[in-house]
Design an enzyme around this catalytic site. Structure first.
Site, PDB file in Angstrom:
ATOM      1  N   ASP A  26     -12.230 -25.478  26.516  1.00 59.53           N
ATOM      2  CA  ASP A  26     -11.066 -24.791  25.596  1.00 59.53           C
ATOM      3  C   ASP A  26      -9.983 -25.275  26.108  1.00 59.53           C
ATOM      4  OD1 ASP A  26     -10.302 -22.936  23.806  1.00 59.53           O
ATOM      5  OD2 ASP A  26      -9.754 -21.771  25.622  1.00 59.53           O
ATOM      6  N   ASP A  28      -6.194 -23.884  24.811  1.00 60.64           N
ATOM      7  CA  ASP A  28      -5.060 -22.599  25.390  1.00 60.64           C
ATOM      8  C   ASP A  28      -5.630 -21.863  26.352  1.00 60.64           C
ATOM      9  OD1 ASP A  28      -2.753 -21.407  25.028  1.00 60.64           O
ATOM     10  OD2 ASP A  28      -2.505 -21.715  23.022  1.00 60.64           O
ATOM     11  N   ASP A 225     -11.074 -19.683  29.427  1.00 55.62           N
ATOM     12  CA  ASP A 225     -10.521 -18.779  30.195  1.00 55.62           C
ATOM     13  C   ASP A 225     -10.872 -17.377  29.314  1.00 55.62           C
ATOM     14  OD1 ASP A 225      -9.183 -19.536  27.695  1.00 55.62           O
ATOM     15  OD2 ASP A 225      -7.626 -18.294  28.333  1.00 55.62           O
TER      16      ASP A 225
END
Length: 342
Positions: A26, A28, A225
């Site tokens: 991922d 961001d 995240d």
């Protein structure tokens, strides 16, 4: 990966960049935040790549094209080609192309990333419900997307035109805070029409399929995240995952994670790719990891010992996830997390 309920993080005797052939990262909250590289990301990814791991970047953001994302990463010091970037726009374009004829017109409610992805699949982007589209596709169009675009989608969907969405993330991080994401825009059209879109992005299978088709990964590791997109997507795809604590998920959220949101591994940041992961061992009525032990009491978690913060968090996860599996819903985790500095 086993689909049984996970009750503790797993261990790995080998560094993760050696145990897995491809990292599906991922962006961001993992690689960058607010456009700037997260601490340790650049050097960790360089070391993982030098060790033979293929790096692919997987994003639900359908606004930017793979070329733009690759250029941004390269400017941050992470050499990346457009072929290393997989977007939800690409996943939804493939989903549409499997249901409509080549050359078909598709009404686009979103940005350039969607238009490029549709053309790649031999489809023609159009701007109006009066252009006789055979499908409507909705993706994040940025903060300047005019309100009238939602009306245009609603006109077509209300006529029975099939509706697709790149993803349904309700929020998106920005340099100024949390902003409405594509999921919020999808809700506008849903309210107006009562219809339901076909969705491609994380955590749903079309996005995972797109990453595997484009990377050729044989043993991938999802790195993210967010529990509800990255980790759930990995579980849906039947592959292992690494949660890094550089983004939206904190210790309390991890301890409370339901089975579909429990990562295989947990680490502070992307340096976790370059190391093995300590095993959490069942020890009598509780668990131990490093210098820590933990057990679930009647309505609380009991933590004892000292050592690395992450070892303490891993062993707390084992106690919390096991207790949750036995129906214990209210656990006093605050003191334990405070002791770990989380």
């Amino acid at each position: 990966m086993s689909q049984s309920v996970r009750t503790r993080p797993e261990g790995s005797g080998r560094a993760l960049n050696e145990a897995y052939d491809t990292a599906l990262l991922d962006l961001d909250g993992v690689v960058y935040a607010g456009g700037s590289a997260i601490a340790h990301a650049v050097e960790s990814l360089a070391s993982a790549r030098a060790g033979g791991m293929h790096l692919a970047y997987v994003t639900n953001n359908a606004l930017r094209t793979p070329d733009v994302v690759a250029t941004h990463l390269t400017e941050l010091g992470i050499p990346t080609g457009a072929d290393d970037v997989i977007t939800s726009a690409q996943a939804v374009a493939r989903l549409i192309s499997e249901q409509v004829p080549t050359g078909a017109r598709v009404l686009v409610i979103g940005g350039e990333g969607l238009r490029v992805a549709l053309r790649e699949r031999g489809l023609e982007p159009v701007e109006s419900a009066d252009d006789d589209p055979v499908a409507v596709v909705q993706g994040y169009g940025g903060p300047e997307l005019p309100w009238g675009r939602f009306a245009e989608a609603s006109y077509a969907v209300a006529r029975g035109v099939p509706w697709f969405a790149s993803n349904t993330d309700l929020t998106i991080p920005s340099g100024r805070g949390i902003a409405p994401g594509n999921g919020a825009a999808v809700e506008v059209v849903r309210i107006a029409t009562g219809a339901e879109p076909q969705v491609a992005g994380k955590p749903l299978p079309p996005m995972h399929r797109e990453t595997i088709l484009r990377t050729g990964a044989r043993r991938p590791l999802v790195v993210g995240d967010r529990l509800d997109t990255d980790i759930e997507g990995a579980i849906n795809g039947g592959v292992d995952s690494l949660l890094v604590l550089t983004g939206v998920t904190d210790g309390a959220q991890l301890l409370a994670a339901p089975p579909r949101h429990r990562p295989t591994y947990v680490d502070a940041d992307l340096r976790g790719l370059l190391t093995g992961q300590p095993e959490v061992v069942a020890d009598g009525e509780g668990f131990r990891c490093g210098g820590w032990t933990a057990r679930a009491g009647a309505e609380r978690l009991e933590l004892d010992g000292e050592g690395g913060t992450l070892d303490g968090l891993r062993v707390l996860c084992a106690a919390a996830w096991t207790a949750a599996g036995e129906g214990v819903c209210e656990l006093e985790t605050g003191k334990a997390l405070a002791r770990l500095g989380l």
